[in-house]
Design a protein around this motif. Structure first.
Motif, PDB file in Angstrom:
ATOM      1  N   GLY A  43       0.851  -1.302  -0.005  1.00  0.00           N
ATOM      2  CA  GLY A  43      -0.249   0.530  -0.179  1.00  0.00           C
ATOM      3  C   GLY A  43       0.466   1.148   0.049  1.00  0.00           C
ATOM      4  O   GLY A  43       2.014   1.249  -0.074  1.00  0.00           O
ATOM      5  N   PRO A  44       0.000   2.443   0.443  1.00  0.00           N
ATOM      6  CA  PRO A  44       0.554   4.105   0.559  1.00  0.00           C
ATOM      7  C   PRO A  44       1.709   3.789   1.366  1.00  0.00           C
ATOM      8  O   PRO A  44       1.273   3.322   2.297  1.00  0.00           O
ATOM      9  CB  PRO A  44      -0.472   4.820   0.242  1.00  0.00           C
ATOM     10  N   HIS A  45       2.649   4.785   1.400  1.00  0.00           N
ATOM     11  CA  HIS A  45       3.393   5.234   2.686  1.00  0.00           C
ATOM     12  C   HIS A  45       2.655   6.544   3.473  1.00  0.00           C
ATOM     13  O   HIS A  45       1.877   6.755   2.769  1.00  0.00           O
ATOM     14  CB  HIS A  45       5.093   5.629   2.988  1.00  0.00           C
ATOM     15  N   ILE A  46       2.609   5.631   4.444  1.00  0.00           N
ATOM     16  CA  ILE A  46       2.235   6.220   5.768  1.00  0.00           C
ATOM     17  C   ILE A  46       2.849   7.133   6.898  1.00  0.00           C
ATOM     18  O   ILE A  46       3.428   6.865   7.544  1.00  0.00           O
ATOM     19  CB  ILE A  46       1.182   5.722   5.870  1.00  0.00           C
ATOM     20  N   PRO A  47       2.928   8.451   6.717  1.00  0.00           N
ATOM     21  CA  PRO A  47       3.590   9.284   7.770  1.00  0.00           C
ATOM     22  C   PRO A  47       2.516   9.071   9.005  1.00  0.00           C
ATOM     23  O   PRO A  47       1.497   8.850   9.471  1.00  0.00           O
ATOM     24  CB  PRO A  47       3.378  10.821   7.208  1.00  0.00           C
ATOM     25  N   TYR A  48       4.126   8.971   9.845  1.00  0.00           N
ATOM     26  CA  TYR A  48       3.691   8.227  11.241  1.00  0.00           C
ATOM     27  C   TYR A  48       4.894   9.179  12.145  1.00  0.00           C
ATOM     28  O   TYR A  48       5.818   9.959  11.843  1.00  0.00           O
ATOM     29  CB  TYR A  48       4.371   7.410  11.494  1.00  0.00           C
ATOM     30  N   ARG A  49       4.132   9.881  13.354  1.00  0.00           N
ATOM     31  CA  ARG A  49       4.869  10.441  14.376  1.00  0.00           C
ATOM     32  C   ARG A  49       4.300   9.791  16.117  1.00  0.00           C
ATOM     33  O   ARG A  49       3.379   9.314  15.999  1.00  0.00           O
ATOM     34  CB  ARG A  49       4.377  11.763  14.525  1.00  0.00           C
ATOM     35  N   PRO A  50       4.994   9.707  16.912  1.00  0.00           N
ATOM     36  CA  PRO A  50       5.331   8.654  18.149  1.00  0.00           C
ATOM     37  C   PRO A  50       4.527   9.666  19.037  1.00  0.00           C
ATOM     38  O   PRO A  50       4.530  11.030  18.893  1.00  0.00           O
ATOM     39  CB  PRO A  50       6.287   8.551  17.981  1.00  0.00           C
ATOM     40  N   GLY A  51       4.173   9.737  19.832  1.00  0.00           N
ATOM     41  CA  GLY A  51       3.649  10.603  21.252  1.00  0.00           C
ATOM     42  C   GLY A  51       2.392   9.807  21.835  1.00  0.00           C
ATOM     43  O   GLY A  51       1.947  10.473  22.999  1.00  0.00           O
ATOM     44  N   ARG A  52       1.940   8.790  21.183  1.00  0.00           N
ATOM     45  CA  ARG A  52       1.029   7.935  22.291  1.00  0.00           C
ATOM     46  C   ARG A  52       1.449   7.493  23.466  1.00  0.00           C
ATOM     47  O   ARG A  52       2.410   6.761  24.277  1.00  0.00           O
ATOM     48  CB  ARG A  52       0.192   7.050  21.381  1.00  0.00           C
ATOM     49  N   ALA A  53       0.864   7.896  25.470  1.00  0.00           N
ATOM     50  CA  ALA A  53       0.937   7.297  25.839  1.00  0.00           C
ATOM     51  C   ALA A  53       0.025   6.160  26.268  1.00  0.00           C
ATOM     52  O   ALA A  53      -1.108   6.355  26.342  1.00  0.00           O
ATOM     53  CB  ALA A  53       1.309   8.007  26.713  1.00  0.00           C
ATOM     54  N   ASP A  54       0.776   4.859  27.101  1.00  0.00           N
ATOM     55  CA  ASP A  54      -0.872   3.769  27.248  1.00  0.00           C
ATOM     56  C   ASP A  54      -0.858   4.332  28.815  1.00  0.00           C
ATOM     57  O   ASP A  54      -0.437   5.117  29.668  1.00  0.00           O
ATOM     58  CB  ASP A  54       0.672   2.546  27.982  1.00  0.00           C
ATOM     59  N   ARG A  55      -2.165   3.750  29.384  1.00  0.00           N
ATOM     60  CA  ARG A  55      -2.659   4.388  30.054  1.00  0.00           C
ATOM     61  C   ARG A  55      -3.867   3.228  30.229  1.00  0.00           C
ATOM     62  O   ARG A  55      -3.812   2.070  30.328  1.00  0.00           O
ATOM     63  CB  ARG A  55      -4.322   5.053  29.311  1.00  0.00           C
ATOM     64  N   ASP A  56      -4.471   3.178  31.444  1.00  0.00           N
ATOM     65  CA  ASP A  56      -4.650   2.685  32.186  1.00  0.00           C
ATOM     66  C   ASP A  56      -6.223   2.073  32.191  1.00  0.00           C
ATOM     67  O   ASP A  56      -6.793   3.077  31.118  1.00  0.00           O
ATOM     68  CB  ASP A  56      -4.791   1.913  33.642  1.00  0.00           C
ATOM     69  N   LEU A  57      -7.046   0.702  33.088  1.00  0.00           N
ATOM     70  CA  LEU A  57      -8.448   0.401  32.608  1.00  0.00           C
ATOM     71  C   LEU A  57      -9.376   1.639  31.988  1.00  0.00           C
ATOM     72  O   LEU A  57     -10.472   1.301  32.185  1.00  0.00           O
ATOM     73  CB  LEU A  57      -8.297  -0.690  33.062  1.00  0.00           C
ATOM     74  N   SER A  58      -8.807   2.442  33.733  1.00  0.00           N
ATOM     75  CA  SER A  58     -10.513   3.472  33.772  1.00  0.00           C
ATOM     76  C   SER A  58     -10.562   4.253  32.907  1.00  0.00           C
ATOM     77  O   SER A  58     -11.432   4.842  31.644  1.00  0.00           O
ATOM     78  CB  SER A  58     -10.010   4.497  34.610  1.00  0.00           C
ATOM     79  N   PHE A  59      -9.303   4.066  31.530  1.00  0.00           N
ATOM     80  CA  PHE A  59      -9.442   4.798  30.196  1.00  0.00           C
ATOM     81  C   PHE A  59      -9.983   3.789  29.113  1.00  0.00           C
ATOM     82  O   PHE A  59     -10.825   4.632  27.971  1.00  0.00           O
ATOM     83  CB  PHE A  59      -8.472   5.283  29.512  1.00  0.00           C
ATOM     84  N   CYS A  60     -10.729   2.870  29.497  1.00  0.00           N
ATOM     85  CA  CYS A  60     -11.501   1.857  28.628  1.00  0.00           C
ATOM     86  C   CYS A  60     -12.345   3.185  28.028  1.00  0.00           C
ATOM     87  O   CYS A  60     -13.067   3.121  28.600  1.00  0.00           O
ATOM     88  CB  CYS A  60     -11.586   0.685  29.236  1.00  0.00           C
ATOM     89  N   THR A  61     -13.042   2.358  26.669  1.00  0.00           N
ATOM     90  CA  THR A  61     -14.297   3.118  25.898  1.00  0.00           C
ATOM     91  C   THR A  61     -15.206   2.237  26.524  1.00  0.00           C
ATOM     92  O   THR A  61     -15.537   1.142  25.990  1.00  0.00           O
ATOM     93  CB  THR A  61     -13.985   3.237  24.556  1.00  0.00           C
ATOM     94  N   PRO A  62     -16.477   3.161  26.346  1.00  0.00           N
ATOM     95  CA  PRO A  62     -17.886   1.727  25.990  1.00  0.00           C
ATOM     96  C   PRO A  62     -18.299   0.861  24.554  1.00  0.00           C
ATOM     97  O   PRO A  62     -17.324   1.072  23.404  1.00  0.00           O
ATOM     98  CB  PRO A  62     -19.017   2.501  26.338  1.00  0.00           C
ATOM     99  N   ASP A  63     -18.460   0.112  24.810  1.00  0.00           N
ATOM    100  CA  ASP A  63     -18.875  -0.805  23.808  1.00  0.00           C
ATOM    101  C   ASP A  63     -19.611  -0.358  22.643  1.00  0.00           C
ATOM    102  O   ASP A  63     -20.522   0.853  23.635  1.00  0.00           O
ATOM    103  CB  ASP A  63     -19.806  -2.315  23.700  1.00  0.00           C
ATOM    104  N   GLY A  64     -20.051  -0.284  21.771  1.00  0.00           N
ATOM    105  CA  GLY A  64     -20.752   0.040  20.769  1.00  0.00           C
ATOM    106  C   GLY A  64     -20.454   1.285  20.084  1.00  0.00           C
ATOM    107  O   GLY A  64     -21.108   2.027  19.086  1.00  0.00           O
ATOM    108  N   ARG A  65     -19.275   1.629  19.848  1.00  0.00           N
ATOM    109  CA  ARG A  65     -18.039   3.115  19.526  1.00  0.00           C
ATOM    110  C   ARG A  65     -17.229   2.170  17.650  1.00  0.00           C
ATOM    111  O   ARG A  65     -17.535   3.088  16.832  1.00  0.00           O
ATOM    112  CB  ARG A  65     -16.864   3.284  20.134  1.00  0.00           C
TER     113      ARG A  65
END
Ligand code: ZEM
Length: 293
Positions: free
Chosen positions: A120-142
């Motif tokens: 596929g095509p090249h996809i530009p990327y930058r880092p910057g994501r931090a891992d978070r705990d389970l209190s940040f889980c999103t609700p089902d259905g998104r």
């Protein structure tokens, strides 16, 4: 021991070359593990990156690839995420080898690598994501439900901030991989080359005749000619709806346009909700195995 030779080291700040090393390790593992599915973990890696990102809600700023909260229940157990453990487990040895990268940056980097390594095509990327705990889980259905109609697609992708053209461009990812009866309930691949990114998804949608598959599983379409390909109800919406259909026609005719629009929209998808401290000019483009040295 005098202590004189001890050079004080600051915290390790990884650079482009370090992330390219991670890319190369993912690419190598993809090549080595050709025993999986149709010969590649690429599609399921892309699906992991998409499901990590596609939980984003622009109103509340919640969800998105920052956090890698799919590692935890309840999010990991959401029906939509069935089977993605295979992708997370595949990346575990890479995380062990490069412990400085967050899971959330790794999953997205792996998605970028999967796209590029599947031609596929090249996809530009930058880092910057931090891992978070389970209190940040999103609700089902998104995430989208494949049995639904136009309104559902527009509501789900609109919540992430995407328009009709972008929904169609993103859906071209279904040139890749397959449905697994033991994961989603659906069964089969969309194209004859499920480990190479092409605009075949759009071509097949328009050019083949599709009929309801007669079986015990969820409602899906099969091609009349070979009965070996499939379309989800939501895929078929893309040619039934006039506004969606004009883009299907464009991408079916022009693979370069599809690649350009796909790269643009995937880049945005992968960055949704990420609190970058760098600007857009900090994005990198990784060298793929197909690029000149
Ligand atoms: Zn998918 N997708 N997807 N998708 N998807 C499946 C598989 C894959 C929808 C959907 O319900 C499903 C996007 C959009 C949408 C991929 C990428 C992207 C499967 C089969 C389903 C049911 C899962 C299984 O059984 O293993 C719906 C309704 C979508 C709304 C439009 C977008 C956007 C994607 C990326 C940009 C990929 C690569 C796969 C194949 C995974 C694999 O394991 O082979």
């Amino acid at each position: 021991f005098s202590g004189k030779e001890i050079i004080p080291k600051g915290p390790f700040t990884p650079k482009f070359e370090d992330y390219q090393q991670v890319y190369n390790a993912v690419a190598k593992a993809l090549e080595e593990h050709d025993e999986y599915d149709d010969g590649s973990y690429g599609p399921v890696l892309l699906r992991l990156a998409w499901h990590a990102s596609g939980t984003y809600d622009k109103e509340t700023g919640t969800g998105g690839s920052n956090g890698a909260t799919m590692r935890f229940a309840p999010e990991g157990d959401h029906g939509a995420n069935a089977g993605l453990k295979a992708a997370r487990d595949f990346l575990e040895p890479i995380k062990e080898k490069f412990p400085w990268i967050s899971y959330s940056d790794l999953w997205i980097l792996a998605g970028v690598c999967a796209i590029q390594e599947m031609q596929g095509p090249h996809i530009p990327y930058r880092p910057g994501r931090a891992d978070r705990d389970l209190s940040f889980c999103t609700p089902d259905g998104r995430l989208p439900d494949a049995s639904k109609e136009h309104k559902h697609l527009r509501a789900i992708f609109g919540r992430m901030g995407f328009n009709d053209q972008e929904i169609v461009a993103l859906s071209g990812a279904h040139a890749l991989g397959r449905c697994h009866a033991d994961r989603s309930g659906y069964d089969g691949p969309w194209t004859f080359s499920p480990t190479t990114l092409t605009n075949d998804f759009y071509k097949l949608l328009l050019e083949e005749k599709w009929q309801w598959k007669k079986w015990n599983g969820p409602k899906q379409f099969e091609d009349v000619k070979t009965k070996s390909l499939m379309m989800l109800p939501t895929d078929m919406v893309l040619i039934k709806d006039k506004s969606f259909r004009q883009y299907v026609e464009k991408y079916a005719k022009d693979n370069d346009l599809f690649f350009k629009d796909f790269a643009d929209v995937v880049l945005r998808l992968f960055e949704l909700g990420v609190p970058f401290t760098t600007g857009e000019d900090a994005r990198w483009t990784f060298k793929s195995s197909f690029d000149e040295a």
